[in-house]
Structure formats: structure tokens, C-alpha cells
Design an enzyme around this catalytic site. Structure first.
Site, PDB file in Angstrom:
ATOM      1  N   CYS A   1       0.843  -1.186   0.000  1.00  0.00           N
ATOM      2  CA  CYS A   1       0.000   0.000   0.000  1.00  0.00           C
ATOM      3  C   CYS A   1       0.886   1.246   0.000  1.00  0.00           C
ATOM      4  CB  CYS A   1      -0.896  -0.027   1.236  1.00  0.00           C
ATOM      5  SG  CYS A   1      -1.952   1.418   1.384  1.00  0.00           S
TER       6      CYS A   1
ATOM      7  N   CYS B   1       0.177   3.222   3.580  1.00  0.00           N
ATOM      8  CA  CYS B   1       0.611   2.708   4.897  1.00  0.00           C
ATOM      9  C   CYS B   1       1.713   1.672   4.813  1.00  0.00           C
ATOM     10  CB  CYS B   1      -0.582   2.151   5.662  1.00  0.00           C
ATOM     11  SG  CYS B   1      -1.204   0.605   4.985  1.00  0.00           S
TER      12      CYS B   1
ATOM     13  N   CYS C   1      -7.832  -0.604   1.598  1.00  0.00           N
ATOM     14  CA  CYS C   1      -6.839  -1.165   2.514  1.00  0.00           C
ATOM     15  C   CYS C   1      -7.450  -1.201   3.911  1.00  0.00           C
ATOM     16  CB  CYS C   1      -5.602  -0.278   2.493  1.00  0.00           C
ATOM     17  SG  CYS C   1      -4.378  -0.711   3.730  1.00  0.00           S
TER      18      CYS C   1
ATOM     19  N   CYS D   1      -5.296   1.266   6.462  1.00  0.00           N
ATOM     20  CA  CYS D   1      -5.353   2.738   6.416  1.00  0.00           C
ATOM     21  C   CYS D   1      -6.626   3.270   5.767  1.00  0.00           C
ATOM     22  CB  CYS D   1      -4.131   3.295   5.678  1.00  0.00           C
ATOM     23  SG  CYS D   1      -4.157   2.982   3.905  1.00  0.00           S
TER      24      CYS D   1
ATOM     25  N   CYS E   1      -8.573  -5.141  -9.699  1.00  0.00           N
ATOM     26  CA  CYS E   1      -8.145  -4.136 -10.660  1.00  0.00           C
ATOM     27  C   CYS E   1      -7.648  -2.948  -9.838  1.00  0.00           C
ATOM     28  CB  CYS E   1      -9.356  -3.777 -11.513  1.00  0.00           C
ATOM     29  SG  CYS E   1      -8.999  -2.674 -12.855  1.00  0.00           S
TER      30      CYS E   1
HETATM   31 ZN   LIG Z   1      -2.935   1.087   3.442  1.00  0.00          ZN
END
Ligand SMILES: [Zn+2]
Length: 123
Positions: free
Chosen positions: A40, A43, A88, A91, A111
Site C-alpha cells: 500500500c 501505509c 486497505c 489505512c 483491478c
Molecule cells: Zn494502506
């Protein structure tokens, strides 16, 4: 409460936190074929392994499976039909949408906006 990484670009912020979408074909990660992991951009947690990445032809980095328990999903109706959007879990940053046209073994296509991912090559 969403914690925003101060190093993000305005484009990254608009996708992660305002649910925008990058232009298809705009991400360098479309052509990333090395072994490694995808994290990510906000984060830093690991989201995908390169083994689950495949060429979907959509213009966005595509994966048939995420790591377990890293995303939460919600349904959006923005385009007049239902899509499953994923965030996510750590975060709450928006990453992309899940479609049911992926390859075996899952039949899923994650995607993902490329700018929301950071690739870390193995070794
Ligand atoms: Zn994240």
C-alpha cells in the site's frame, strides 16, 4: 480516522482518499514482471504477491488474489451498476475494484490503481 502519508502525491491522494481512478495504461506497474511484493502506497502493508499478478488487458495492474485479510470491500453504484470496491483494511485507502472475470483459481480480478501500490522486488 484515515492517516495520510505526507509523502503522497496529489494524484495518489485523489485516488486513495477521493476514490478517483487513474487513466488506463498510465502505470509503469502494468509492465512489472519481476518477482516481489506490492505494498500500500499510503501505509506500506503488503497487499499482493507478484505470483498472483497477471496481464488482464484492462490497462491496470491486475491480480487474481490478495494476501489474506488486507482489504475490506463495499459496493458502489457510481456508474449505474454495482461494483465491489476495495479499501486497505489498515489505512482505509481506496485501491480499486474487484471483478468476477479473473483467471483460475479464484475467478477474481483485483483491478488496482498503480499509483496506490509500491512494488518491492525480491532481494
Ligand atoms: Zn494502506
Amino acid at each position: 480516522m484515515i492517516k495520510k502519508n505526507p509523502d503522497l502525491s496529489s494524484k495518489q491522494k485523489s485516488i486513495l482518499f477521493d476514490e478517483e481512478t487513474e487513466s488506463p495504461g498510465s502505470s509503469d506497474l502494468n509492465n512489472e514482471k519481476r518477482e516481489g511484493s506490492y505494498h500500500c502506497a499510503n501505509c506500506g502493508i503488503k497487499l499482493f504477491d507478484s505470483k498472483t499478478k497477471y496481464e488482464s488487458g484492462s490497462g491496470w495492474p491486475s491480480f487474481y488474489q490478495s494476501l489474506p485479510d488486507v482489504f475490506e470491500t463495499k459496493t458502489d453504484y457510481l456508474l449505474g451498476y454495482t461494483r465491489t470496491e476495495y479499501h486497505c483494511k489498515h489505512c482505509k485507502g481506496h485501491h480499486g475494484h474487484i471483478f468476477d472475470d479473473g483467471p483460475e483459481p479464484t475467478g477474481k480480478r483485483f483491478c488496482n490503481n498503480g499509483v496506490c501500490l509500491v512494488f518491492k522486488p525480491k532481494n
